[in-house]
Design a protein around this motif. Sequence first.
Motif, PDB file in Angstrom:
ATOM      1  N   GLN A   1       0.790  -1.137  -0.016  1.00  0.00           N
ATOM      2  CA  GLN A   1      -0.077  -0.081   0.187  1.00  0.00           C
ATOM      3  C   GLN A   1       0.887   1.166   0.018  1.00  0.00           C
ATOM      4  O   GLN A   1       0.589   2.394  -0.259  1.00  0.00           O
ATOM      5  CB  GLN A   1      -0.966  -0.055   1.076  1.00  0.00           C
ATOM      6  CG  GLN A   1      -2.114  -1.062   1.152  1.00  0.00           C
ATOM      7  CD  GLN A   1      -2.891  -0.784   0.100  1.00  0.00           C
ATOM      8  OE1 GLN A   1      -3.091  -0.007  -0.684  1.00  0.00           O
ATOM      9  NE2 GLN A   1      -4.043  -1.952  -0.098  1.00  0.00           N
ATOM     10  N   ASN A   2       2.029   0.942   0.418  1.00  0.00           N
ATOM     11  CA  ASN A   2       3.122   2.365   0.476  1.00  0.00           C
ATOM     12  C   ASN A   2       3.404   2.507  -1.012  1.00  0.00           C
ATOM     13  O   ASN A   2       3.900   1.570  -1.827  1.00  0.00           O
ATOM     14  CB  ASN A   2       4.534   1.783   1.137  1.00  0.00           C
ATOM     15  CG  ASN A   2       5.350   2.884   1.043  1.00  0.00           C
ATOM     16  OD1 ASN A   2       5.706   3.620   0.185  1.00  0.00           O
ATOM     17  ND2 ASN A   2       5.825   3.105   2.248  1.00  0.00           N
ATOM     18  N   LYS A   3       3.022   3.747  -1.625  1.00  0.00           N
ATOM     19  CA  LYS A   3       3.170   4.144  -3.088  1.00  0.00           C
ATOM     20  C   LYS A   3       4.488   3.890  -3.721  1.00  0.00           C
ATOM     21  O   LYS A   3       4.690   3.432  -4.570  1.00  0.00           O
ATOM     22  CB  LYS A   3       2.606   5.285  -3.388  1.00  0.00           C
ATOM     23  CG  LYS A   3       0.937   5.317  -3.125  1.00  0.00           C
ATOM     24  CD  LYS A   3       0.381   6.796  -3.550  1.00  0.00           C
ATOM     25  CE  LYS A   3      -0.912   6.746  -3.363  1.00  0.00           C
ATOM     26  NZ  LYS A   3      -1.509   8.096  -3.546  1.00  0.00           N
ATOM     27  N   GLU A   4       5.497   4.351  -2.619  1.00  0.00           N
ATOM     28  CA  GLU A   4       6.932   4.493  -2.963  1.00  0.00           C
ATOM     29  C   GLU A   4       7.503   3.073  -3.058  1.00  0.00           C
ATOM     30  O   GLU A   4       8.024   2.591  -4.097  1.00  0.00           O
ATOM     31  CB  GLU A   4       7.747   5.341  -1.984  1.00  0.00           C
ATOM     32  CG  GLU A   4       9.248   5.431  -2.337  1.00  0.00           C
ATOM     33  CD  GLU A   4       9.905   6.108  -1.225  1.00  0.00           C
ATOM     34  OE1 GLU A   4      11.243   6.348  -1.492  1.00  0.00           O
ATOM     35  OE2 GLU A   4       9.321   6.823  -0.468  1.00  0.00           O
ATOM     36  N   LEU A   5       7.161   2.252  -2.379  1.00  0.00           N
ATOM     37  CA  LEU A   5       7.479   0.624  -2.215  1.00  0.00           C
ATOM     38  C   LEU A   5       7.164   0.126  -3.603  1.00  0.00           C
ATOM     39  O   LEU A   5       7.535  -0.633  -4.274  1.00  0.00           O
ATOM     40  CB  LEU A   5       7.169  -0.030  -1.301  1.00  0.00           C
ATOM     41  CG  LEU A   5       7.595  -1.602  -1.127  1.00  0.00           C
ATOM     42  CD1 LEU A   5       9.137  -1.953  -1.296  1.00  0.00           C
ATOM     43  CD2 LEU A   5       7.088  -2.135   0.085  1.00  0.00           C
ATOM     44  N   TYR A   6       5.695   0.381  -3.888  1.00  0.00           N
ATOM     45  CA  TYR A   6       4.865  -0.354  -5.050  1.00  0.00           C
ATOM     46  C   TYR A   6       5.580   0.258  -6.267  1.00  0.00           C
ATOM     47  O   TYR A   6       5.931  -0.682  -7.039  1.00  0.00           O
ATOM     48  CB  TYR A   6       3.368   0.117  -5.179  1.00  0.00           C
ATOM     49  CG  TYR A   6       2.768  -0.452  -6.101  1.00  0.00           C
ATOM     50  CD1 TYR A   6       2.287  -1.705  -5.639  1.00  0.00           C
ATOM     51  CD2 TYR A   6       2.473   0.086  -7.142  1.00  0.00           C
ATOM     52  CE1 TYR A   6       1.467  -2.194  -6.721  1.00  0.00           C
ATOM     53  CE2 TYR A   6       1.793  -0.391  -8.291  1.00  0.00           C
ATOM     54  CZ  TYR A   6       1.271  -1.659  -8.076  1.00  0.00           C
ATOM     55  OH  TYR A   6       0.304  -2.181  -9.048  1.00  0.00           O
ATOM     56  N   GLN A   7       6.103   1.483  -6.584  1.00  0.00           N
ATOM     57  CA  GLN A   7       6.778   2.014  -7.607  1.00  0.00           C
ATOM     58  C   GLN A   7       8.080   1.340  -7.794  1.00  0.00           C
ATOM     59  O   GLN A   7       8.534   1.062  -9.090  1.00  0.00           O
ATOM     60  CB  GLN A   7       6.517   3.496  -7.517  1.00  0.00           C
ATOM     61  CG  GLN A   7       5.442   4.047  -8.005  1.00  0.00           C
ATOM     62  CD  GLN A   7       4.711   3.830  -9.109  1.00  0.00           C
ATOM     63  OE1 GLN A   7       5.496   3.679 -10.225  1.00  0.00           O
ATOM     64  NE2 GLN A   7       3.521   3.672  -9.174  1.00  0.00           N
TER      65      GLN A   7
END
Length: 563
Positions: free
Chosen positions: A308-314
């Motif tokens: 759910q962490n956008k930075e980790l997802y990207q």
Amino acid sequence: MAEETQKPETVPQAEVVVPEAEKEVSTPPAAAAVVVEGEAEKAVDAEVADAEKIVEQPSFKEETNVVSELPEFQRKAIEELKKLIQDACAKHEFSSPPTPSSPSPAAKEEEKTEEVVVEEEKEQTPATEVAPSPTHVVAAEPPAATTEEEQTPPPVVETKAEEVAPAPAATEIPVAAEAGKEEEKTVETIKETIVEEITPPTVEETTPPTVEVVTPPVEPEEVSIWGIPLLADERTDVILLKFLRARDFKVKEAFTMIRNTVRWRKEFDVDNLLDEDLGNEEYSKVLFTHGFDKEGRIVCYNVFGEFQNKELYQNTFADAEKRKKFLKWLIQFLEKIIRDLDFNPKGINSIVLVNDLKNSPGYGKRDVSKIIDKFLVILQDNYPEFVARQLCINTSWWYVAYYWIYLTVFTPRSKSKFVFASPSKTPETLFKYIAPEHVPVQYGGHSKIGENEFSSADPVTEVIIKPGTKHPIEFAFSEATELVWELRVIGWDVNYGAEFLPEKEGGYTLNISKPKKITLSIDEPVISDSFKVTEAGKVVITIDNQSSKKKKLLYRSKVKVSE
């Protein structure tokens, strides 16, 4: 085979604990049993309720890996599998099959020319009739009969190759006989012409001298998996049993699985992947190991909600290269865990997998599910029987319903390894298989990373507190010392207090911690406290459960020598 004559073993089914609010139990259409742990929401529709109400049956129990303790048909299956592997090594069947090379353009053109020549020869060579050629002779039919008035010879047959002159009339030879001779001569001429035109010139074939090539003997192929050579020692039996159990002791299918696994490992270069630096420490938030279960197995946690962490997802799924890197990291992570196993028949040869489904990515983040599905296929095809149990925690009712349908494609043996638990039942479920001192704090346990006061070697005591009762914990001392403790109550909603009662008459009671209400909103899930004892007396810790539900208290303590 021997395994076909044996009766199939009864395999325990997957386990799901029914929440206390649901008292009715019914049998679903599927054969396997699942036990759902947790409180089902009251708004669940009939279908979901039926899916959660499943007959409870014994959970999965790992079998022995000692060959002498196995049934006869399983021992025979191991020997048959070893023979197949030995023969395959001699034939180098574990190497990847060679890719057929495409012919060069020159070779294609030459092959095409040969096909055209063959076709022309087929057209020229008669099968049952000879086709007319440009030099074919056209002959007139001889007269049916001769009369005395007809003294002239019959017409002479002409050919395009040469002209045949008419024979002079002979009075001594009868006309009919002369015509017959001319006709024979003409037929012979036709045959010779046909033979000359159709028969190709003979070419003398020269046979090249035979050269004897001496091929050196081929050494058997050396095959190893997870750093262990196949057919080496008793560790091999542990590996072979994993593949045999994954294929219900069908020897040929188990051999095919081993061969495909070895080929996949070579193609993916798995052994060299261990030393590759894939970086990105953020991956360790998603997948990590922590502690051991009650049987001594390594416990691995999958925390999908971290995406759910956008930075980790990207950083993980932004492009194909990053997705490939993450998949390689997953395989590297699994390989490192397996290399820590000893593969001793009497040792620990499997792990426990905990899947935290809290805040799991939904359908909007399909890149996550694609990578996970691909990894699960790799896990299923190339890492058989390494997961002894899968604990799915923080699951919602719809997820249980979905997985109940999904698990229908699994074998009864695989389904028996799954356990589901709702958020309220997650700690209790984990404690059934993992001691509280090995369970991370965020999941209801007492284990903290980097803590100094307590470690996993310090056991945790579990106590059930009945509704409307108090539970005192007393520590008596006769000399100066220091007491350190930590405790937590699953679900809290209790009162907590601690005090010191001196042994000397007339002494004053000291409040170490005034009684206070502890709720779920507490910032610190575990209460840690200490007290320096200066005189003889006792420390009393009190948990007051005024709720209508029973509570589970977890605590541990140690005494430190006072300086």
